[in-house]
Design an enzyme around this catalytic site. Structure first.
Site, PDB file in Angstrom:
ATOM      1  N   ALA A  10       7.408   1.982   5.815  1.00 14.92           N
ATOM      2  CA  ALA A  10       7.169   1.303   7.055  1.00 14.92           C
ATOM      3  C   ALA A  10       5.807   2.215   7.640  1.00 14.92           C
ATOM      4  CB  ALA A  10       7.783   1.126   8.082  1.00 14.92           C
ATOM      5  N   ALA A  11       5.032   2.927   6.824  1.00 11.33           N
ATOM      6  CA  ALA A  11       4.027   3.768   7.278  1.00 11.33           C
ATOM      7  C   ALA A  11       2.580   3.123   7.139  1.00 11.33           C
ATOM      8  CB  ALA A  11       3.867   5.068   6.131  1.00 11.33           C
ATOM      9  N   ARG A  16      -4.804  -6.077   7.388  1.00  8.19           N
ATOM     10  CA  ARG A  16      -5.240  -7.743   7.691  1.00  8.19           C
ATOM     11  C   ARG A  16      -4.528  -8.299   9.035  1.00  8.19           C
ATOM     12  NH1 ARG A  16      -3.230  -8.785   1.495  1.00  8.19           N
ATOM     13  NH2 ARG A  16      -2.195  -6.803   2.092  1.00  8.19           N
ATOM     14  N   LYS A  23       1.843  -2.874  11.814  1.00  2.69           N
ATOM     15  CA  LYS A  23       2.470  -4.159  11.571  1.00  2.69           C
ATOM     16  C   LYS A  23       3.836  -4.064  11.510  1.00  2.69           C
ATOM     17  CE  LYS A  23       2.428  -5.122   7.019  1.00  2.69           C
ATOM     18  NZ  LYS A  23       1.846  -5.529   5.519  1.00  2.69           N
ATOM     19  N   GLN A  73       5.051  10.050   6.512  1.00  2.00           N
ATOM     20  CA  GLN A  73       3.980  10.249   5.545  1.00  2.00           C
ATOM     21  C   GLN A  73       2.591  10.028   6.349  1.00  2.00           C
ATOM     22  OE1 GLN A  73       3.095   6.372   3.531  1.00  2.00           O
ATOM     23  NE2 GLN A  73       2.352   7.482   1.654  1.00  2.00           N
ATOM     24  N   ARG A 439      15.125 -21.845  68.532  1.00  2.00           N
ATOM     25  CA  ARG A 439      14.444 -22.961  68.022  1.00  2.00           C
ATOM     26  C   ARG A 439      14.044 -23.440  69.748  1.00  2.00           C
ATOM     27  NH1 ARG A 439      17.651 -28.377  66.679  1.00  2.00           N
ATOM     28  NH2 ARG A 439      18.453 -27.409  64.823  1.00  2.00           N
TER      29      ARG A 439
HETATM   30  C1  UD1 Z   1       3.437  -3.938  -2.962  1.00  2.00           C
HETATM   31  C2  UD1 Z   1       3.642  -3.624  -4.182  1.00  2.00           C
HETATM   32  C3  UD1 Z   1       3.375  -5.161  -5.014  1.00  2.00           C
HETATM   33  C4  UD1 Z   1       4.173  -6.011  -4.525  1.00  2.00           C
HETATM   34  C5  UD1 Z   1       4.091  -6.251  -2.881  1.00  2.00           C
HETATM   35  C6  UD1 Z   1       5.282  -7.140  -2.233  1.00  2.00           C
HETATM   36  C7  UD1 Z   1       2.896  -1.384  -4.663  1.00  2.00           C
HETATM   37  C8  UD1 Z   1       1.953  -0.490  -5.412  1.00  2.00           C
HETATM   38  N1  UD1 Z   1       2.556  -2.805  -4.733  1.00  2.00           N
HETATM   39  O1  UD1 Z   1       1.992  -4.333  -2.529  1.00  2.00           O
HETATM   40  O2  UD1 Z   1       3.658  -5.086  -6.389  1.00  2.00           O
HETATM   41  O3  UD1 Z   1       3.900  -7.341  -4.968  1.00  2.00           O
HETATM   42  O4  UD1 Z   1       4.202  -4.823  -2.192  1.00  2.00           O
HETATM   43  O5  UD1 Z   1       4.936  -7.444  -0.967  1.00  2.00           O
HETATM   44  O6  UD1 Z   1       3.923  -1.091  -4.320  1.00  2.00           O
HETATM   45  N2  UD1 Z   1       3.438   1.770   2.622  1.00  2.00           N
HETATM   46  C9  UD1 Z   1       3.826   2.959   3.050  1.00  2.00           C
HETATM   47  N3  UD1 Z   1       2.804   4.133   2.605  1.00  2.00           N
HETATM   48  C10 UD1 Z   1       1.651   3.784   1.911  1.00  2.00           C
HETATM   49  C11 UD1 Z   1       1.453   2.326   1.471  1.00  2.00           C
HETATM   50  C12 UD1 Z   1       2.528   1.183   1.844  1.00  2.00           C
HETATM   51  O7  UD1 Z   1       4.621   3.315   3.965  1.00  2.00           O
HETATM   52  O8  UD1 Z   1       1.135   4.796   1.567  1.00  2.00           O
HETATM   53  C13 UD1 Z   1       4.198   0.528   2.814  1.00  2.00           C
HETATM   54  C14 UD1 Z   1       3.610  -0.410   3.868  1.00  2.00           C
HETATM   55  O9  UD1 Z   1       3.704  -0.173   5.334  1.00  2.00           O
HETATM   56  C15 UD1 Z   1       4.418  -1.678   3.652  1.00  2.00           C
HETATM   57  C16 UD1 Z   1       4.948  -1.435   2.363  1.00  2.00           C
HETATM   58  O10 UD1 Z   1       4.861  -0.112   1.837  1.00  2.00           O
HETATM   59  O11 UD1 Z   1       5.507  -1.955   4.512  1.00  2.00           O
HETATM   60  C17 UD1 Z   1       4.251  -2.247   1.027  1.00  2.00           C
HETATM   61  O12 UD1 Z   1       2.720  -1.700   1.165  1.00  2.00           O
HETATM   62  P1  UD1 Z   1       1.682  -2.894   1.126  1.00  2.00           P
HETATM   63  O13 UD1 Z   1       0.334  -2.065   1.409  1.00  2.00           O
HETATM   64  O14 UD1 Z   1       1.717  -4.104   1.791  1.00  2.00           O
HETATM   65  O15 UD1 Z   1       1.566  -3.194  -0.442  1.00  2.00           O
HETATM   66  P2  UD1 Z   1       1.152  -4.223  -1.385  1.00  2.00           P
HETATM   67  O16 UD1 Z   1      -0.413  -4.164  -1.640  1.00  2.00           O
HETATM   68  O17 UD1 Z   1       1.486  -5.806  -0.443  1.00  2.00           O
HETATM   69 CA    CA Z   2       2.579  -6.250   1.340  1.00  2.00          CA
END
Ligand code: UD1
Ligand code: CA
Length: 457
Positions: A10-11, A16, A23, A73, A439
């Protein structure tokens, strides 16, 4: 779920969403996205939960509270890096680790249990939760070997044209053995289009080590991640439908689930009927055989049995059995209504305690007031509780009859069985069983019209 921990990612900021808040704190069905994920994890019986936070870390931590362990993170270097940051927090006797993204609020506890059981029962190093999407664009694709085991996950942007045709996608939920994570997470590198450490690369590393990776296919409805506001609205609709379904299964009639908005966890008793455009929010609890709506909003409201509420708003208020509220009543926080109370049209209550069988049928404001039993409050009665500086209390004892259009200037007490004449402004206490009337005497000028006409001539 012994020895199983969960890591919730959740970092991320969620670019988007085009938002100033992280988010995972955007709300669906009355709760932040990540709260739904945490609820499912807890319902699956997992007690050790680590939430990886980064963007808006303090806001996330404050919203979720102290029940979880937080791993920070600082830079969002990818999902692999996020899990790396969580590893040091895992307890010594943790054996398996469920990894879930904080932006998949539709996941159910059943599905989470299935992934964990798949990994445990097959003795695999990891089990991936996958889905079949008609439009898999944007998701990581599942590459299976000839025996059907998962060989790799390829991100959309790194996939070849051929791989992009694959409709089986990575949902971002996995069960790993802790050992599998420890063996692979340090070997990740950011050699990919996004320059990130992909958790998904652990899968292929495990295969290279000769380990087994299995998969569980979940219904697409459960696995949609939320990346933008349109997906947020779609999830809202699905979660609402689920909540309505849960109540209908428990014996509640909902005339039109599409226009009924019920927050997760709201409780409603059997044979209660809910009419359209009704919102049940927060910690609302409704007893059996009530009639709610049309057009009502209940927030943190507690209703007994057989209560009817229509076209009204009820906030943080206790309502006893067989009360009638509305149409067009506004019950602000802090009211306590006993049984058989009637609060009618255009009535506002705030911090009012109302005894059984009392009636406030129309056009009144009753605030900071104690109303006894069997009281009748006439139309247009106002408790003047505020002098511009402080708030004061009004007490209306049992059996009182308040005539229409009365002002009760607080602090003031009206004794048992007293009667107040219509149109009075009451500034002094009224002794019990007396009549208070304030009144001017009515003046009659006979033949006034005639006289006026003559004068004008
Ligand atoms: C990720 C998956 C993808 C999958 C998709 C499903 C990877 C590389 N890809 O892509 O295969 O189909 O989810 O929704 O894992 N987050 C962190 N720290 C970071 C990056 C992300 O905590 O450095 C968290 C985000 O807050 C989020 C989750 O990880 O809750 C997924 O990250 P997001 O960037 O949405 O990954 P996708 O590109 O959607
Ligand atoms: Ca995602």
């Amino acid at each position: 779920m012994d020895k199983v921990a969960a890591v919730v990612l959740a970092a991320g900021q969620g670019k988007r969403m085009r938002s100033d808040i992280p988010k995972v704190l955007h709300r669906v069905a009355g709760a932040p996205l990540v709260r739904h994920v945490l609820d499912a994890i807890e319902e699956a019986g997992i007690k050790e939960i680590i939430v990886v936070i980064g963007q808006g870390a303090e806001m996330v931590r404050e919203t979720l509270g102290t029940d979880y362990t937080y791993a920070l993170q600082e830079k969002q270097l990818g999902t692999g890096d996020a899990v790396l940051k969580a590893l040091p927090y895992l307890s010594a006797d943790c054996r398996d680790v469920l990894v879930v993204c904080g932006d998949t609020p539709l996941l159910t506890a059943d599905t989470l249990v299935k992934v964990i059981r798949e990994q445990q029962n097959t003795g695999s190093a990891a089990a991936v939760l996958t889905s079949i999407f008609d439009d898999p664009k944007g998701y990581g694709r599942i590459i299976r070997d000839k025996d059907g085991f998962v060989d790799a996950i390829i991100e959309d942007c790194d996939a070849t044209a051929e791989q992009k045709e694959i409709k089986e996608i990575n949902t971002g939920t996995y069960a790993f053995t802790k050992k599998a994570l420890e063996d692979t997470i340090h070997r990740l590198n950011p050699d990919n289009k996004q320059g990130e450490y992909y958790l998904t690369d652990c899968i292929h590393l495990l295969r290279e080590d000769g380990q087994l990776v299995t998969a569980v296919i979940a219904p697409a409805q459960e696995t949609k991640g939320i990346n933008d506001r349109a997906q947020l609205a779609a999830a809202e609709k699905l979660l609402r439908q689920r909540e309505c379904r849960r109540l209908m299964d428990a014996g509640v009639t909902i005339l039109d689930p599409a226009t009924t908005y019920i927050d997760k966890g709201v409780r409603v008793g059997r044979d209660t009927v809910i009419y359209p455009f009704t919102f049940l929010e927060g910690k609302t609890e409704v007893g059996p055989r009530c009639t709610l709506g049309p057009g009502s909003r209940l927030i943190d409201a507690r209703l007994g049995e057989g209560v009817a509420v229509q076209f009204s708003i009820v906030v943080d208020t206790n309502i006893g059995d067989h009360c009638q509220i509305g149409p067009y009543a506004y019950l602000r926080p802090g009211n306590k209504l006993a049984d058989h109370v009637k609060v009618g049209d255009f009535v506002e209550l705030k911090k009012a305690t109302v005894g059984s069988r009392s009636k406030i049928p129309h056009l009144s404001y009753v605030g900071d007031t104690i109303v006894g039993e069997g009281v009748n409050i006439g139309a247009g009665t106002i408790t003047c509780n505020y002098d511009g500086v402080k708030k004061y209390q009004t007490v209306i004892e049992d059996g009182v009859f308040v005539g229409s259009n009365t002002n009760l200037v607080a602090p003031v007490r009206v004794g048992k069985d007293a009667v107040i004449g219509a149109g009075s402004t009451i500034t002094k206490d009224v002794p019990s069983a007396s009549l208070a009337i304030e009144r001017n005497k009515q003046t009659i000028i006979p033949d006034w019209k005639e006289k006026k006409k003559r004068k004008g001539d």
